[in-house]
Design a protein around this motif. Structure first.
Motif, PDB file in Angstrom:
ATOM      1  N   ILE A  65     -35.533 -75.399 -31.177  1.00  0.00           N
ATOM      2  CA  ILE A  65     -36.002 -75.944 -32.385  1.00  0.00           C
ATOM      3  C   ILE A  65     -35.972 -75.182 -33.569  1.00  0.00           C
ATOM      4  O   ILE A  65     -35.406 -75.925 -34.665  1.00  0.00           O
ATOM      5  CB  ILE A  65     -37.195 -76.477 -32.025  1.00  0.00           C
ATOM      6  CG1 ILE A  65     -37.454 -77.531 -30.842  1.00  0.00           C
ATOM      7  CG2 ILE A  65     -37.978 -77.206 -33.269  1.00  0.00           C
ATOM      8  CD1 ILE A  65     -38.825 -77.792 -30.450  1.00  0.00           C
ATOM      9  N   THR A  66     -36.119 -73.973 -33.643  1.00  0.00           N
ATOM     10  CA  THR A  66     -36.134 -73.153 -34.671  1.00  0.00           C
ATOM     11  C   THR A  66     -34.732 -72.924 -35.090  1.00  0.00           C
ATOM     12  O   THR A  66     -34.132 -72.976 -36.258  1.00  0.00           O
ATOM     13  CB  THR A  66     -37.024 -71.881 -34.495  1.00  0.00           C
ATOM     14  OG1 THR A  66     -36.756 -71.008 -33.585  1.00  0.00           O
ATOM     15  CG2 THR A  66     -38.541 -72.243 -34.769  1.00  0.00           C
ATOM     16  N   ILE A  67     -33.902 -72.497 -34.313  1.00  0.00           N
ATOM     17  CA  ILE A  67     -32.683 -72.413 -34.182  1.00  0.00           C
ATOM     18  C   ILE A  67     -31.998 -73.576 -34.937  1.00  0.00           C
ATOM     19  O   ILE A  67     -30.996 -73.626 -35.988  1.00  0.00           O
ATOM     20  CB  ILE A  67     -31.719 -71.802 -33.056  1.00  0.00           C
ATOM     21  CG1 ILE A  67     -32.318 -70.697 -32.727  1.00  0.00           C
ATOM     22  CG2 ILE A  67     -30.378 -71.873 -33.244  1.00  0.00           C
ATOM     23  CD1 ILE A  67     -31.792 -69.995 -31.481  1.00  0.00           C
ATOM     24  N   PHE A  68     -32.083 -74.727 -34.213  1.00  0.00           N
ATOM     25  CA  PHE A  68     -31.413 -76.021 -34.588  1.00  0.00           C
ATOM     26  C   PHE A  68     -32.069 -76.603 -36.156  1.00  0.00           C
ATOM     27  O   PHE A  68     -31.244 -76.778 -36.965  1.00  0.00           O
ATOM     28  CB  PHE A  68     -31.893 -77.258 -33.704  1.00  0.00           C
ATOM     29  CG  PHE A  68     -31.377 -78.478 -34.402  1.00  0.00           C
ATOM     30  CD1 PHE A  68     -29.986 -78.769 -34.395  1.00  0.00           C
ATOM     31  CD2 PHE A  68     -32.272 -79.459 -34.912  1.00  0.00           C
ATOM     32  CE1 PHE A  68     -29.460 -79.951 -34.632  1.00  0.00           C
ATOM     33  CE2 PHE A  68     -31.797 -80.608 -35.366  1.00  0.00           C
ATOM     34  CZ  PHE A  68     -30.283 -80.985 -35.194  1.00  0.00           C
ATOM     35  N   TYR A  69     -33.266 -76.045 -36.397  1.00  0.00           N
ATOM     36  CA  TYR A  69     -33.791 -76.404 -37.975  1.00  0.00           C
ATOM     37  C   TYR A  69     -33.206 -75.451 -38.672  1.00  0.00           C
ATOM     38  O   TYR A  69     -32.703 -75.978 -39.851  1.00  0.00           O
ATOM     39  CB  TYR A  69     -35.188 -76.228 -37.827  1.00  0.00           C
ATOM     40  CG  TYR A  69     -36.207 -76.578 -39.081  1.00  0.00           C
ATOM     41  CD1 TYR A  69     -35.869 -78.162 -39.561  1.00  0.00           C
ATOM     42  CD2 TYR A  69     -36.926 -75.855 -39.516  1.00  0.00           C
ATOM     43  CE1 TYR A  69     -36.609 -78.365 -40.550  1.00  0.00           C
ATOM     44  CE2 TYR A  69     -37.499 -76.375 -40.650  1.00  0.00           C
ATOM     45  CZ  TYR A  69     -37.475 -77.624 -41.197  1.00  0.00           C
ATOM     46  OH  TYR A  69     -38.112 -77.910 -42.304  1.00  0.00           O
ATOM     47  N   ALA A  70     -32.938 -74.154 -38.691  1.00  0.00           N
ATOM     48  CA  ALA A  70     -32.337 -73.124 -39.349  1.00  0.00           C
ATOM     49  C   ALA A  70     -30.787 -73.737 -39.695  1.00  0.00           C
ATOM     50  O   ALA A  70     -30.441 -73.656 -40.867  1.00  0.00           O
ATOM     51  CB  ALA A  70     -32.603 -71.769 -39.066  1.00  0.00           C
ATOM     52  N   PHE A  71     -30.076 -74.087 -38.489  1.00  0.00           N
ATOM     53  CA  PHE A  71     -28.829 -74.425 -38.742  1.00  0.00           C
ATOM     54  C   PHE A  71     -28.631 -75.812 -39.633  1.00  0.00           C
ATOM     55  O   PHE A  71     -27.770 -75.798 -40.584  1.00  0.00           O
ATOM     56  CB  PHE A  71     -28.041 -74.734 -37.395  1.00  0.00           C
ATOM     57  CG  PHE A  71     -26.808 -75.142 -37.141  1.00  0.00           C
ATOM     58  CD1 PHE A  71     -25.821 -74.187 -37.878  1.00  0.00           C
ATOM     59  CD2 PHE A  71     -26.460 -76.437 -37.027  1.00  0.00           C
ATOM     60  CE1 PHE A  71     -24.543 -74.856 -37.848  1.00  0.00           C
ATOM     61  CE2 PHE A  71     -25.222 -77.137 -36.806  1.00  0.00           C
ATOM     62  CZ  PHE A  71     -24.217 -76.035 -37.256  1.00  0.00           C
ATOM     63  N   THR A  72     -29.462 -76.845 -39.383  1.00  0.00           N
ATOM     64  CA  THR A  72     -29.528 -77.850 -40.337  1.00  0.00           C
ATOM     65  C   THR A  72     -29.766 -77.563 -41.812  1.00  0.00           C
ATOM     66  O   THR A  72     -28.988 -77.975 -42.511  1.00  0.00           O
ATOM     67  CB  THR A  72     -30.427 -78.760 -39.707  1.00  0.00           C
ATOM     68  OG1 THR A  72     -30.245 -79.220 -38.373  1.00  0.00           O
ATOM     69  CG2 THR A  72     -30.664 -80.235 -40.521  1.00  0.00           C
ATOM     70  N   ILE A  73     -30.724 -76.550 -41.953  1.00  0.00           N
ATOM     71  CA  ILE A  73     -30.911 -76.214 -43.414  1.00  0.00           C
ATOM     72  C   ILE A  73     -29.799 -75.429 -43.926  1.00  0.00           C
ATOM     73  O   ILE A  73     -29.044 -75.795 -45.333  1.00  0.00           O
ATOM     74  CB  ILE A  73     -32.370 -75.510 -43.657  1.00  0.00           C
ATOM     75  CG1 ILE A  73     -33.309 -76.067 -43.162  1.00  0.00           C
ATOM     76  CG2 ILE A  73     -32.282 -75.012 -45.016  1.00  0.00           C
ATOM     77  CD1 ILE A  73     -34.611 -75.213 -42.928  1.00  0.00           C
ATOM     78  N   MET A  74     -29.009 -74.721 -43.211  1.00  0.00           N
ATOM     79  CA  MET A  74     -27.828 -73.932 -43.779  1.00  0.00           C
ATOM     80  C   MET A  74     -26.699 -75.187 -44.030  1.00  0.00           C
ATOM     81  O   MET A  74     -26.106 -74.964 -44.947  1.00  0.00           O
ATOM     82  CB  MET A  74     -27.289 -72.723 -42.627  1.00  0.00           C
ATOM     83  CG  MET A  74     -28.225 -71.615 -42.466  1.00  0.00           C
ATOM     84  SD  MET A  74     -27.855 -70.616 -41.367  1.00  0.00           S
ATOM     85  CE  MET A  74     -25.935 -70.604 -40.844  1.00  0.00           C
ATOM     86  N   ARG A  75     -26.552 -75.894 -43.028  1.00  0.00           N
ATOM     87  CA  ARG A  75     -25.563 -76.956 -43.134  1.00  0.00           C
ATOM     88  C   ARG A  75     -25.891 -77.931 -44.355  1.00  0.00           C
ATOM     89  O   ARG A  75     -24.805 -78.322 -45.057  1.00  0.00           O
ATOM     90  CB  ARG A  75     -25.089 -77.873 -41.954  1.00  0.00           C
ATOM     91  CG  ARG A  75     -24.822 -76.981 -40.938  1.00  0.00           C
ATOM     92  CD  ARG A  75     -23.933 -75.905 -40.950  1.00  0.00           C
ATOM     93  NE  ARG A  75     -22.450 -76.376 -41.662  1.00  0.00           N
ATOM     94  CZ  ARG A  75     -21.655 -75.560 -42.621  1.00  0.00           C
ATOM     95  NH1 ARG A  75     -22.008 -74.081 -42.353  1.00  0.00           N
ATOM     96  NH2 ARG A  75     -21.004 -75.780 -43.161  1.00  0.00           N
ATOM     97  N   LEU A  76     -26.951 -78.113 -44.606  1.00  0.00           N
ATOM     98  CA  LEU A  76     -27.606 -79.058 -45.629  1.00  0.00           C
ATOM     99  C   LEU A  76     -27.206 -78.178 -46.938  1.00  0.00           C
ATOM    100  O   LEU A  76     -26.863 -78.899 -47.931  1.00  0.00           O
ATOM    101  CB  LEU A  76     -29.105 -79.068 -45.751  1.00  0.00           C
ATOM    102  CG  LEU A  76     -29.681 -79.684 -46.932  1.00  0.00           C
ATOM    103  CD1 LEU A  76     -29.402 -81.362 -46.906  1.00  0.00           C
ATOM    104  CD2 LEU A  76     -31.372 -79.531 -46.878  1.00  0.00           C
ATOM    105  N   SER A  77     -27.474 -77.035 -47.103  1.00  0.00           N
ATOM    106  CA  SER A  77     -26.911 -76.128 -48.215  1.00  0.00           C
ATOM    107  C   SER A  77     -25.688 -75.862 -48.520  1.00  0.00           C
ATOM    108  O   SER A  77     -25.270 -75.698 -49.687  1.00  0.00           O
ATOM    109  CB  SER A  77     -27.671 -74.558 -48.070  1.00  0.00           C
ATOM    110  OG  SER A  77     -29.093 -74.892 -47.968  1.00  0.00           O
ATOM    111  N   ALA A  78     -24.806 -76.187 -47.441  1.00  0.00           N
ATOM    112  CA  ALA A  78     -23.258 -76.373 -47.468  1.00  0.00           C
ATOM    113  C   ALA A  78     -22.960 -77.765 -48.220  1.00  0.00           C
ATOM    114  O   ALA A  78     -21.756 -77.776 -48.455  1.00  0.00           O
ATOM    115  CB  ALA A  78     -22.609 -76.045 -46.175  1.00  0.00           C
ATOM    116  N   GLY A  79     -23.640 -78.644 -48.147  1.00  0.00           N
ATOM    117  CA  GLY A  79     -23.227 -80.028 -48.549  1.00  0.00           C
ATOM    118  C   GLY A  79     -22.948 -80.966 -47.456  1.00  0.00           C
ATOM    119  O   GLY A  79     -22.225 -81.957 -47.733  1.00  0.00           O
TER     120      GLY A  79
END
Length: 144
Positions: A65-79
Motif C-alpha cells: 500500500i505504501t509503495i503504491f501510494y508513493a508511486f501514485t504521488i510520483m506519477r501525479l507529480s509527473a502530470g
C-alpha cells in the motif's frame, strides 16, 4: 521500444501552483501515514507460527500500500491523468471510511484522533486543488 521512467517527486515550474500544493500535501500525508503505521504496528509477537505468518502478511500488505501510494504521488507529480484519478479515488475512499468511523465510533475513538482528522481535511483540500479547471487543463496537456 522501451519506455523511460523518471522519478518525479514534485511537479515542475510549469505546473499550476495548486497542483504543486496538492503534491506537497499528499507527500506530507504519506509521511504521516508511514509514521503512524510504524508506531501503530510495533513489534509483533513471534511465539507461534500462525502469528508469524499473520505479521508477515500484514507487513507485506502495508508495504504494498505504501509503495503504491508513493508511486501514485510520483506519477501525479509527473502530470499523469490516471494518477490524478487514482489520487482522487483514494481521497474519496479515505474521506468516506473516516466519516463512517466518526459517526459509528465517535470522536473519542482511537481511529478519530486530531491527527486523523487533520489528514482528512488536508487530503480533502488537496483533492479539491486537483479538481480546479487550471489543474485539469494542465493534466490534459501533459497527456499529449
Amino acid at each position: 521500444m522501451r519506455a523511460e521512467t523518471r522519478f518525479v517527486f514534485f511537479p515542475g515550474n510549469n505546473a499550476p501552483s495548486l497542483v504543486r500544493a496538492a503534491a506537497a500535501v499528499y507527500w506530507v500525508v504519506f509521511l504521516v501515514f508511514s509514521v503512524r503505521i510504524v508506531v501503530g504496528v510495533g513489534v509483533p509477537p513471534f511465539s507461534t507460527p500462525p502469528e508469524v505468518e499473520a505479521a508477515l502478511t500484514v507487513f507485506g500488505l502495508l508495504s504494498a500500500i505504501t509503495i503504491f501510494y508513493a508511486f501514485t504521488i510520483m506519477r501525479l507529480s509527473a502530470g499523469k491523468f490516471w494518477a490524478r484519478n487514482v489520487a482522487l479515488f483514494l481521497t474519496a475512499f479515505i474521506i468516506m471510511t473516516n466519516v463512517y468511523h466518526l459517526f459509528s465510533d465517535g470522536l473519542s475513538s482511537e481511529k478519530n484522533n486530531i491527527v486523523g482528522l487533520l489528514i482528512i481535511v488536508a487530503e480533502t483540500v488537496a483533492g479539491l486543488f486537483l479538481l480546479t479547471s487550471e489543474s485539469t487543463t494542465w493534466f490534459k496537456s501533459m497527456a499529449r
